[in-house]
Write an enzyme that holds these catalytic residues in place. Sequence first.
Site, PDB file in Angstrom:
ATOM      1  N   THR A  96       0.871  -1.172   0.000  1.00  0.00           N
ATOM      2  CA  THR A  96       0.000   0.000   0.000  1.00  0.00           C
ATOM      3  C   THR A  96       0.903   1.215   0.000  1.00  0.00           C
ATOM      4  O   THR A  96       1.641   1.465   0.944  1.00  0.00           O
ATOM      5  CB  THR A  96      -0.924   0.013   1.231  1.00  0.00           C
ATOM      6  N   LYS A 171      -7.222   1.315  -2.896  1.00  0.00           N
ATOM      7  CA  LYS A 171      -6.826   0.902  -1.547  1.00  0.00           C
ATOM      8  C   LYS A 171      -7.025   2.042  -0.558  1.00  0.00           C
ATOM      9  O   LYS A 171      -7.371   1.815   0.610  1.00  0.00           O
ATOM     10  CB  LYS A 171      -5.360   0.442  -1.547  1.00  0.00           C
ATOM     11  N   LYS A 239       0.629   4.850   8.325  1.00  0.00           N
ATOM     12  CA  LYS A 239       1.227   5.231   7.029  1.00  0.00           C
ATOM     13  C   LYS A 239       0.166   5.323   5.947  1.00  0.00           C
ATOM     14  O   LYS A 239       0.130   6.281   5.168  1.00  0.00           O
ATOM     15  CB  LYS A 239       2.312   4.213   6.662  1.00  0.00           C
TER      16      LYS A 239
END
Length: 293
Positions: A96, A171, A239
């Site tokens: 990701t 995502k 993150k």
Amino acid sequence: MKTIGFIGAGVMGKSMAHNLLKAGFALNVYTRTKEKAADLLEEGAHWKESAAELAKESDIIMTIVGYPSDVEEVYLGEGGILANAKAGSFVIDMTTSSPKLAEAIFEKANKAGIHAYDAPVSGGDIGARNAALTIMAGGDEANFDYILPALQAMGKNIVLQGGAGAGQHTKMCNQIAIAAGMMGVCEAILYAEKAGLDPKTVLKSIEAGAAGSWSLSNLAPRMIDGNFEPGFYVKHFIKDMKIAIESAETMQVPVPGLKLAKELYDRFSQAGGDDKGTQALYQYYEMMMSKAE
């Protein structure tokens, strides 16, 4: 069967690589710490001493590493994948990461005659073990069928969302939905306990109704059992939320729920929660309750 090179043997990556071997693919592996790949080597994977060596000797190169900086290093560095992969080979970043970085990798790969895809995944450690991941892909449609069998060895819900970066943008949608939802799951379980209910019995009712979600069915039981081992690390979720907030702000999309979730996870991180699973946010709620009392 084409030879696949796989970089990354973390919580999810190791299971993903295992499933590729199980499906019959020849597998080259490289990780920063060779010991992390020991199980895969015992199962028949071939160790490579560097990302460059792996890239040279693989037809399809897959990566699932930690942060965008790791992705940039492994793909764009002098000793990285794009500088060493064969023309006509395929690269698939399943980390990701940043949609902009995915686009940059695609452009550089295209100039070298390499086919690049961004294909982040969802489903956590359970989905990775069971080869049941959701895989969100971005890249050219024309060559997607070439890599599809390899993706099918790891996932069940595989969708090409559009061009380069589309997988990463999808995502981000996934992580935005999870972030606010995780707060709701924590609050529902704490409310049930405070009301004197058996939270496991409560789950039997609410997970089958309109409140149902993957997090409620798979992570709420871990909260109740006090299992905060990582299926997906808090530090990596932070993150992801940071990337999603930055992308949303660029597009002028308001995400107050996401920002609140990140604020709570940041506080939990500062309290030492980085290496726990995302369901451990429940512990931060408990800390807030203790202070209130």
